[in-house]
Design an enzyme around this catalytic site. Structure first.
Site, short mmCIF file in Angstrom:
data_model
loop_
_atom_site.label_atom_id
_atom_site.label_comp_id
_atom_site.label_asym_id
_atom_site.label_seq_id
_atom_site.Cartn_x
_atom_site.Cartn_y
_atom_site.Cartn_z
N TYR A 1 -28.09 19.85 7.18
CA TYR A 1 -28.93 19.09 8.11
C TYR A 1 -28.17 18.58 9.33
O TYR A 1 -28.78 18.13 10.31
CB TYR A 1 -29.65 17.94 7.39
CG TYR A 1 -28.78 16.83 6.83
CD1 TYR A 1 -28.15 15.92 7.66
CD2 TYR A 1 -28.62 16.67 5.46
CE1 TYR A 1 -27.37 14.89 7.15
CE2 TYR A 1 -27.83 15.66 4.94
CZ TYR A 1 -27.22 14.77 5.79
OH TYR A 1 -26.45 13.75 5.28
N GLU A 2 -26.84 18.62 9.28
CA GLU A 2 -26.06 18.27 10.45
C GLU A 2 -26.03 19.40 11.48
O GLU A 2 -25.55 19.21 12.60
CB GLU A 2 -24.62 17.92 10.06
CG GLU A 2 -24.48 16.67 9.21
CD GLU A 2 -23.05 16.43 8.79
OE1 GLU A 2 -22.29 15.86 9.59
OE2 GLU A 2 -22.69 16.83 7.67
N ALA B 1 -24.22 11.03 -3.91
CA ALA B 1 -25.27 10.04 -4.13
C ALA B 1 -26.58 10.79 -4.32
O ALA B 1 -26.86 11.74 -3.58
CB ALA B 1 -25.35 9.09 -2.94
N SER C 1 -21.38 10.02 -0.26
CA SER C 1 -21.74 8.85 0.54
C SER C 1 -21.33 7.55 -0.14
O SER C 1 -21.73 7.27 -1.27
CB SER C 1 -23.25 8.83 0.79
OG SER C 1 -23.66 9.92 1.58
N HIS D 1 -22.99 18.94 5.84
CA HIS D 1 -24.34 19.23 5.36
C HIS D 1 -25.05 20.21 6.30
O HIS D 1 -24.77 20.24 7.50
CB HIS D 1 -25.18 17.95 5.29
CG HIS D 1 -24.56 16.82 4.53
ND1 HIS D 1 -23.60 16.01 5.09
CD2 HIS D 1 -24.76 16.37 3.26
CE1 HIS D 1 -23.22 15.09 4.20
NE2 HIS D 1 -23.90 15.29 3.09
N MET E 1 -28.81 16.03 -1.17
CA MET E 1 -28.79 16.95 -0.02
C MET E 1 -27.45 17.66 0.15
O MET E 1 -27.09 18.06 1.26
CB MET E 1 -29.12 16.16 1.26
CG MET E 1 -30.42 15.39 1.22
SD MET E 1 -30.62 14.31 2.65
CE MET E 1 -32.00 13.29 2.12
N SER E 2 -26.72 17.84 -0.94
CA SER E 2 -25.39 18.44 -0.83
C SER E 2 -25.00 19.10 -2.14
O SER E 2 -25.85 19.39 -2.98
CB SER E 2 -24.36 17.35 -0.48
OG SER E 2 -24.22 16.43 -1.57
N ASN F 1 -31.10 5.42 -6.14
CA ASN F 1 -32.49 5.00 -5.93
C ASN F 1 -33.41 5.80 -6.83
O ASN F 1 -33.03 6.84 -7.37
CB ASN F 1 -32.91 5.22 -4.47
CG ASN F 1 -32.81 6.68 -4.06
OD1 ASN F 1 -31.72 7.17 -3.78
ND2 ASN F 1 -33.93 7.36 -4.05
N HIS G 1 -19.23 8.53 5.83
CA HIS G 1 -18.28 9.62 5.63
C HIS G 1 -17.19 9.48 6.69
O HIS G 1 -17.42 9.70 7.88
CB HIS G 1 -18.98 10.97 5.78
CG HIS G 1 -19.94 11.28 4.67
ND1 HIS G 1 -19.75 12.34 3.79
CD2 HIS G 1 -21.10 10.68 4.29
CE1 HIS G 1 -20.75 12.37 2.93
NE2 HIS G 1 -21.58 11.37 3.21
N HIS H 1 -30.75 5.11 4.00
CA HIS H 1 -29.34 5.45 3.84
C HIS H 1 -28.47 4.21 3.60
O HIS H 1 -27.48 4.26 2.87
CB HIS H 1 -28.84 6.21 5.07
CG HIS H 1 -27.50 6.85 4.87
ND1 HIS H 1 -27.25 7.79 3.89
CD2 HIS H 1 -26.32 6.68 5.52
CE1 HIS H 1 -25.99 8.17 3.95
NE2 HIS H 1 -25.40 7.51 4.92
#
Length: 302
Positions: free
Chosen positions: A97-98, A125, A42, A95, A228-229, A252, A73, A266
């Site tokens: 989650y997609e 990230a 990201s 991902h 998440m990846s 973060n 992306h 995000h």
């Protein structure tokens, strides 16, 4: 053989054929097969713009390729040269989650294997679980905790195709030691040793950011950063016999107290990516420069 088993075996074979078809399609359109693949996380896609003599394909153009739906992306595969090395950059990944199954998330890695890629560099990230990591820091990934994988959501699940790799690959040495050491040396030469760390990355499913209780749990497991990846792509790359280098940009702090006023979204993740893009480009570029390949069998040398 029952119909269910036959169907599963056909599906496994079909995936190899799909990867092969995609690889052939790309090879017909590029001048030089890549030795190195770089996945841009990201806000980190600007690295692809540094490739010389680029050949760009939108994911939607490429047979059997998924399409990225995440802001930040671009959804492009960029072939070109970096430090006289033949490379391919993914501007955007896929991902769970997609809504994609894991075999689809990792489809590009198997295509890279058939293109002849020997080294996978993956960036992401991530949120900090470690008290000493601050937004804007870099974490060279020493190891990972694959939370979905521990719950049997693994990209290697199902019939194994020996044309890609063995049934039971070992992950103890997944993140290449020589590349990690070299990256730390490069960070020191760039005067960024104080913000460059080496740690453990934890993958969760997303798309929500972690709860306080989840963050505390992950820290107790030994994770230094969470995202998440990455883990699925790395598992498949290791299965395919590639050397792997992983780098997390800390965007973060993950809240670990209910009283905290810190919040993450995000947009803020993408903003930190923009601020650190130049440093990431320099580090990856110098790391690519350091990689040597044996001429006789085209395997990377330490």
């Amino acid at each position: 053989m029952d119909q269910g088993a036959e169907g599963r075996c056909w599906h496994c074979s079909r995936r190899y054929e799909d990867c092969e078809e995609t690889a052939r399609w790309l090879l017909d359109r590029i001048q030089c097969p890549p030795d190195i693949a770089i996945i841009c996380g990201s806000g980190l896609g600007l690295l692809a713009e540094t490739l010389s003599s680029p050949k760009i394909f939108n994911y939607s153009q490429i047979p059997h390729f998924p399409e990225s739906t995440v802001v930040g992306h671009s959804g492009q595969l960029v072939f070109g040269a970096l430090q006289d090395k033949s490379c391919v950059c993914m501007k955007g990944r896929f991902h769970v989650y997609e809504g994609y199954p894991l075999w689809k998330v990792t489809f590009p890695i198997r295509v890279f294997k058939l293109l002849g890629v020997k080294v996978l560099m993956v960036t992401n990230a991530a949120g900090s679980l470690c008290e000493t990591y601050r937004p804007g820091d870099l974490m060279i990934i020493r190891d990972h905790i694959n939370m979905p994988g521990l719950a049997a959501l693994n990209p290697l699940r199902g019939p194994n195709d020996d044309r890609f790799g063995p049934r039971f690959p070992s992950l103890w040495d997944t993140y290449d030691r020589d590349l990690r050491i070299t990256a730390l040396e490069i960070a020191q030469k760039l005067g960024q040793a104080n913000l460059t760390h080496e740690g453990v990355y934890c993958m969760v499913g997303g798309p929500n950011f972690e709860s306080v209780a989840e963050a505390k749990f992950l820290q107790k497991l030994g994770a230094d950063a969470v995202g998440m990846s990455t883990a699925p792509e790395v598992v498949v790359a290791k299965h395919c016999g590639m050397r792997v280098f992983g780098l997390s940009l800390i965007t973060n702090r993950v809240a670990q107290a209910y009283e905290t006023q810190e919040s993450v979204n995000h947009s803020s993740v993408l903003e930190v990516g923009k601020q650190r893009s130049q440093l990431l480009q320099m580090l990856i570029t110098d790391l690519v420069r350091s990689i040597q390949f044996k001429v006789e069998n085209q395997e990377p040398a330490a």
